[in-house]
Write an enzyme that holds these catalytic residues in place. Structure first.
Site, short mmCIF file in Angstrom:
data_model
loop_
_atom_site.label_atom_id
_atom_site.label_comp_id
_atom_site.label_asym_id
_atom_site.label_seq_id
_atom_site.Cartn_x
_atom_site.Cartn_y
_atom_site.Cartn_z
N ASP A 1 0.80 -1.22 0.00
CA ASP A 1 0.00 0.00 0.00
C ASP A 1 0.84 1.27 0.00
O ASP A 1 1.85 1.36 0.70
CB ASP A 1 -0.90 0.03 1.23
CG ASP A 1 -1.96 -1.07 1.24
OD1 ASP A 1 -2.07 -1.80 0.24
OD2 ASP A 1 -2.69 -1.17 2.24
N TYR B 1 -3.60 -2.49 -5.78
CA TYR B 1 -4.42 -3.64 -5.34
C TYR B 1 -5.84 -3.54 -5.90
O TYR B 1 -6.39 -4.53 -6.39
CB TYR B 1 -4.42 -3.63 -3.81
CG TYR B 1 -5.11 -4.80 -3.14
CD1 TYR B 1 -4.49 -6.04 -3.04
CD2 TYR B 1 -6.37 -4.64 -2.56
CE1 TYR B 1 -5.12 -7.10 -2.37
CE2 TYR B 1 -7.00 -5.69 -1.89
CZ TYR B 1 -6.37 -6.92 -1.81
OH TYR B 1 -6.99 -7.96 -1.15
N TYR C 1 -13.31 -7.42 4.94
CA TYR C 1 -12.14 -7.51 5.82
C TYR C 1 -12.21 -8.79 6.67
O TYR C 1 -13.14 -8.98 7.44
CB TYR C 1 -12.05 -6.26 6.69
CG TYR C 1 -11.64 -5.04 5.86
CD1 TYR C 1 -10.30 -4.67 5.80
CD2 TYR C 1 -12.56 -4.32 5.13
CE1 TYR C 1 -9.90 -3.58 5.03
CE2 TYR C 1 -12.18 -3.23 4.36
CZ TYR C 1 -10.85 -2.87 4.32
OH TYR C 1 -10.46 -1.79 3.55
P1 NDP Z 1 -2.13 -14.07 3.75
O1 NDP Z 1 -1.05 -13.04 3.62
O2 NDP Z 1 -2.60 -14.46 5.11
O3 NDP Z 1 -1.70 -15.40 2.95
C1 NDP Z 1 -1.26 -15.28 1.65
C2 NDP Z 1 -0.97 -16.63 1.05
O4 NDP Z 1 -0.62 -16.39 -0.34
C3 NDP Z 1 0.23 -17.33 1.66
O5 NDP Z 1 0.02 -18.74 1.60
C4 NDP Z 1 1.37 -16.92 0.75
O6 NDP Z 1 2.46 -17.83 0.73
C5 NDP Z 1 0.67 -16.92 -0.59
N1 NDP Z 1 1.35 -16.13 -1.60
C6 NDP Z 1 1.67 -14.80 -1.56
N2 NDP Z 1 2.34 -14.45 -2.68
C7 NDP Z 1 2.44 -15.57 -3.44
C8 NDP Z 1 3.06 -15.87 -4.68
N3 NDP Z 1 3.69 -14.94 -5.41
N4 NDP Z 1 2.99 -17.14 -5.14
C9 NDP Z 1 2.37 -18.12 -4.43
N5 NDP Z 1 1.77 -17.90 -3.25
C10 NDP Z 1 1.82 -16.64 -2.75
O7 NDP Z 1 -3.34 -13.51 2.87
P2 NDP Z 1 -4.93 -13.55 3.12
O8 NDP Z 1 -5.33 -14.91 3.51
O9 NDP Z 1 -5.33 -12.42 3.97
O10 NDP Z 1 -5.47 -13.23 1.65
C11 NDP Z 1 -5.79 -14.26 0.73
C12 NDP Z 1 -6.47 -13.65 -0.47
O11 NDP Z 1 -7.67 -12.99 -0.05
C13 NDP Z 1 -5.63 -12.57 -1.16
O12 NDP Z 1 -5.80 -12.65 -2.56
C14 NDP Z 1 -6.21 -11.28 -0.63
O13 NDP Z 1 -6.01 -10.22 -1.52
C15 NDP Z 1 -7.67 -11.65 -0.50
N6 NDP Z 1 -8.40 -10.84 0.45
C16 NDP Z 1 -8.05 -10.79 1.77
C17 NDP Z 1 -8.77 -10.00 2.64
C18 NDP Z 1 -8.46 -9.94 4.10
O14 NDP Z 1 -9.11 -9.14 4.79
N7 NDP Z 1 -7.55 -10.73 4.61
C19 NDP Z 1 -9.90 -9.17 2.18
C20 NDP Z 1 -10.20 -9.32 0.77
C21 NDP Z 1 -9.45 -10.10 -0.04
P3 NDP Z 1 3.65 -17.73 1.85
O15 NDP Z 1 3.06 -18.30 3.10
O16 NDP Z 1 4.74 -18.56 1.28
O17 NDP Z 1 3.99 -16.29 1.98
#
Ligand code: NDP
Length: 242
Positions: free
Chosen positions: A88, A147, A179
């Site tokens: 961000d 984003y 969220y």
């Molecule tokens: P987290 O940061 O908790 O987890 C992210 C996951 O994605 C991890 O397993 C991470 O792997 C993996 N990841 C990140 N980058 C890559 C990459 N380049 N290649 C492969 N894997 C990757 O995220 P959230 O659970 O919060 O979010 C999950 C999804 O939900 C996202 O797309 C987010 O934008 C969306 N979202 C989330 C919200 C929220 O409030 N949390 C709200 C709305 C949407 P590693 O563990 O190896 O880092």
């Protein structure tokens, strides 16, 4: 034979809950991740779900990853594009690197992964693709031009691919969470969450990852063939209240 599901970013946060929910619903699940080996190994030990490490923003890495999964388990029936990151900054302070890495990880990844499974799904006349977008791709958010653009892009991609794929038994949908209490969100200062975010959510709390996973299980089902090209808002009423 149980259907095979790949969950990108399936080892932590929302993806962690999605992987477990699909496994509990009878799928053979693969959880992809990027670099947090400790979390991935713990997840595999706890759940028995195999983990595969590759960067979803890198087409060649996705090609190798999907080929390995196909060799180990078989062709992918269900793809959940969940991996995502935030970097961000207000646009007047955003670096080109912050823009590029979010577009690459959150949007290029959707092309990369879908492109690599779509031909197989078309030839087998079955597929379920579920793209995890965000409320901020629907309404925009300060400090998130990168984003919001990537997540809004997912909606257009979803509808176009749903159109192309409908006659082939493949559905393509987005889920736009509000969220949700994961590490990504809890990195935000608690006072900001309490004073600026939660008051905007009519149900008065953050969502739980399991509440997103329930919708994924619904959309992944063989019986969900009439739901396609849609965006499912799961946000505690936040979007309606904006
Ligand atoms: P987290 O940061 O908790 O987890 C992210 C996951 O994605 C991890 O397993 C991470 O792997 C993996 N990841 C990140 N980058 C890559 C990459 N380049 N290649 C492969 N894997 C990757 O995220 P959230 O659970 O919060 O979010 C999950 C999804 O939900 C996202 O797309 C987010 O934008 C969306 N979202 C989330 C919200 C929220 O409030 N949390 C709200 C709305 C949407 P590693 O563990 O190896 O880092």
């Amino acid at each position: 034979m149980a259907r095979i599901a790949v969950v990108t970013g399936g080892t932590r946060g929302i993806g962690h809950a999605i992987s477990i929910a699909l496994k509990n619903s009878g799928y053979r699940v693969v959880a992809n991740y990027a670099g947090n080996d400790a979390a991935a190994q713990q997840f595999q030990a706890d759940t028995g779900i195999p983990v595969y490490k590759w960067d979803v923003g890198d087409y060649a890495a996705c090609e190798q990853g999907v080929a390995q999964v196909t060799k180990d388990l078989g062709p992918v029936d269900v793809l959940v594009n969940n991996a995502g990151i935030v970097r961000d900054a207000m646009l007047h302070r955003m670096t080109k690197e912050q823009w590029d890495i979010v577009i690459r990880t959150d949007l290029d990844s959707v092309f990369n992964m879908c492109r690599l499974v779509i031909e197989g799904m078309r030839s087998r006349k079955f597929g379920r693709i579920i793209n995890i977008s965000s409320i901020n791709g629907r309404k925009g958010q300060m400090g998130q031009t990168n984003y919001s653009a990537a997540k809004a892009g997912m909606h257009g991609f979803t509808k176009a691919l749903a159109f192309e794929s409908a006659v082939k038994g493949i559905t393509v949908n987005t889920i736009a969470p509000g969220y949700v209490a994961t590490e990504m969100l809890l990195a935000m200062p608690k006072e900001v969450l309490d004073s600026k975010i939660i008051p905007l959510i009519p149900v008065g709390r953050l969502g739980e990852s399991e509440e997103i996973a329930r919708a994924v299980v619904f959309l992944a089902a063989d019986e969900a063939g009439f739901a396609t090209g849609a965006c499912f808002d799961i946000n505690g009423g936040h979007y309606m209240a904006t």
